[in-house]
Enzyme design. Structure first.
Site, PDB file in Angstrom:
ATOM      1  N   HIS A 115       0.818  -1.211   0.000  1.00  0.00           N
ATOM      2  CA  HIS A 115       0.000   0.000   0.000  1.00  0.00           C
ATOM      3  C   HIS A 115       0.863   1.278   0.000  1.00  0.00           C
ATOM      4  O   HIS A 115       2.071   1.225  -0.185  1.00  0.00           O
ATOM      5  CB  HIS A 115      -0.999  -0.023   1.153  1.00  0.00           C
ATOM      6  CG  HIS A 115      -1.750  -1.317   1.228  1.00  0.00           C
ATOM      7  ND1 HIS A 115      -2.661  -1.719   0.270  1.00  0.00           N
ATOM      8  CD2 HIS A 115      -1.697  -2.337   2.142  1.00  0.00           C
ATOM      9  CE1 HIS A 115      -3.146  -2.901   0.588  1.00  0.00           C
ATOM     10  NE2 HIS A 115      -2.574  -3.308   1.713  1.00  0.00           N
ATOM     11  N   GLU A 152      -1.368   0.657   8.031  1.00  0.00           N
ATOM     12  CA  GLU A 152      -0.614  -0.472   7.499  1.00  0.00           C
ATOM     13  C   GLU A 152       0.527   0.002   6.616  1.00  0.00           C
ATOM     14  O   GLU A 152       1.636  -0.549   6.660  1.00  0.00           O
ATOM     15  CB  GLU A 152      -1.548  -1.387   6.704  1.00  0.00           C
ATOM     16  CG  GLU A 152      -0.849  -2.596   6.095  1.00  0.00           C
ATOM     17  CD  GLU A 152      -1.760  -3.428   5.208  1.00  0.00           C
ATOM     18  OE1 GLU A 152      -1.286  -4.464   4.695  1.00  0.00           O
ATOM     19  OE2 GLU A 152      -2.933  -3.045   5.013  1.00  0.00           O
ATOM     20  N   HIS A 207       2.927  -7.002   4.538  1.00  0.00           N
ATOM     21  CA  HIS A 207       1.599  -6.495   4.867  1.00  0.00           C
ATOM     22  C   HIS A 207       1.289  -6.752   6.340  1.00  0.00           C
ATOM     23  O   HIS A 207       2.028  -7.452   7.040  1.00  0.00           O
ATOM     24  CB  HIS A 207       0.530  -7.203   4.018  1.00  0.00           C
ATOM     25  CG  HIS A 207       0.517  -6.801   2.586  1.00  0.00           C
ATOM     26  ND1 HIS A 207      -0.314  -5.831   2.080  1.00  0.00           N
ATOM     27  CD2 HIS A 207       1.262  -7.243   1.534  1.00  0.00           C
ATOM     28  CE1 HIS A 207      -0.097  -5.691   0.787  1.00  0.00           C
ATOM     29  NE2 HIS A 207       0.862  -6.539   0.429  1.00  0.00           N
ATOM     30  N   GLU A 289       1.616 -11.523   6.024  1.00  0.00           N
ATOM     31  CA  GLU A 289       0.708 -10.715   6.834  1.00  0.00           C
ATOM     32  C   GLU A 289       1.217 -10.846   8.268  1.00  0.00           C
ATOM     33  O   GLU A 289       1.007 -11.861   8.927  1.00  0.00           O
ATOM     34  CB  GLU A 289      -0.726 -11.219   6.716  1.00  0.00           C
ATOM     35  CG  GLU A 289      -1.312 -11.136   5.315  1.00  0.00           C
ATOM     36  CD  GLU A 289      -1.805  -9.739   4.947  1.00  0.00           C
ATOM     37  OE1 GLU A 289      -1.686  -8.817   5.784  1.00  0.00           O
ATOM     38  OE2 GLU A 289      -2.321  -9.581   3.814  1.00  0.00           O
TER      39      GLU A 289
END
Length: 327
Positions: A115, A152, A207, A289
């Site tokens: 992101h 994030e 992430h 993650e």
């Protein structure tokens, strides 16, 4: 993750003086031989032995790695009577580390911080659909955040920087898909192309999840073997899975984090065909993650700088093990 006595009188005086002169000179020559001219042993061992502060009574073991370098050296008892000379008191040469091969020399790693903090300001651009082979998906998303507002995108870039520093120290070439220097994105297809274009030996997308608050733990995502449209992961599916399992074990060891309890049957692993960053990769690549930002326990870890350093260490160790052919 690092050795004067003088005697009085008589006819023997001349001989004694001569010996007193010759012995220090010989000893000095011996020290110069060990410090400069001796080809055996490591440079570090030679520097230690040439040091004038070495203990006269030190054993060969305490002076370094020892071995054949110690054979033929002047007796330690004689060193006590040697007068200091220019050669003996000179500082040892600095260690030459330029020839030391680093474990990841020649390896290329691409880190993909998930992101971008500015995506929310560019919704039209990031909502644009791109082809990922198995479907068309949004260019990117805004990512998630903790309940206290820690984004994030902030987490992923911070950890990517920490991982990069560790890998660079190990000799790897490290490329980031973006480094906080873009208005938005990059899109998921471009993220894959960056890794492909770098001919990366390994690529990793970093992430943190946005699962329900009751869920916790970390997991790693590997690509399934697909050949649909522009997606073809047949050659990288197996090495990517190996990268995923290697990364999983090292991340768990470094952070103490448990495998995700809300997917993957508690294995900390999933295999997917709906992520453009994996579908379009031609080099071994996985996602991690690192925790669930919506879970209070995980959020405490993810927002802690010391924990993020542990996370970076686990990621770097997992990548290193994979690149060295270890587990």
């Amino acid at each position: 993750m690092f050795r004067n006595e003088s005697y009085g009188g008589g006819k023997g005086r001349t001989l004694i003086i001569a010996v007193a002169v010759v012995v220090p000179a010989c000893l000095a020559g011996g020290l110069v031989y060990h410090a400069v001219g001796h080809s055996g042993g490591s440079e570090q061992d030679s520097a230690v032995r040439a040091s004038p502060t070495s203990s006269p009574s030190a054993s060969p073991t305490s002076a370094g790695t020892g071995g054949d370098d110690q054979k033929g050296s002047a007796p330690q008892a004689d060193l006590a009577g040697a007068a200091p000379t220019a050669q003996a008191t000179a500082s040892p040469r600095p260690l030459n580390t330029t020839g030391v091969k680093k474990p990841l020399a020649g390896k290329v790693v691409v880190l993909d911080p998930g992101h971008n903090l500015n995506n929310a300001k560019h919704t039209a651009e990031i909502n644009k659909l791109v082809n990922i082979g198995t479907a068309r998906k949004e260019c990117d998303t805004t990512g998630t955040e903790t309940n206290s507002g820690y984004a994030e995108a902030t987490y992923t870039l911070d950890v990517a920087h920490r991982v990069r520093a560790i890998l660079l120290a190990r000799g790897a070439q490290v490329k980031l898909t973006y480094d906080g220097d873009r208005a938005f994105g990059p899109c998921v297809d471009e993220r894959a192309r960056i890794g492909n274009g770098a001919h990366a030996d390994a690529a990793l997308s970093i992430h943190a999840d946005g699962a329900p608050a009751s869920a916790s733990g970390f997991h790693v995502i590997a690509p399934t073997s697909v050949h649909v449209g522009i997606a073809d992961t047949r050659k990288i599916a197996a090495p990517s899975y190996l990268l995923a399992t290697t990364l999983r074990s090292h991340f768990a060891a470094a952070t103490g984090e448990h495998f995700a309890d809300y997917l993957g049957d508690g294995t900390g692993m999933t295999v997917r065909d709906d992520l453009g960053g994996l579908n379009l990769s031609t080099v071994p690549k996985v996602f991690i993650e690192c925790g669930n930002m919506r879970n209070a326990h995980d959020a405490t870890s993810l927002t802690d700088s010391a924990w993020r350093q542990h996370a970076a260490q686990g990621i770097a160790d997992g990548l290193t093990a994979f690149l060295e052919g270890k587990r």
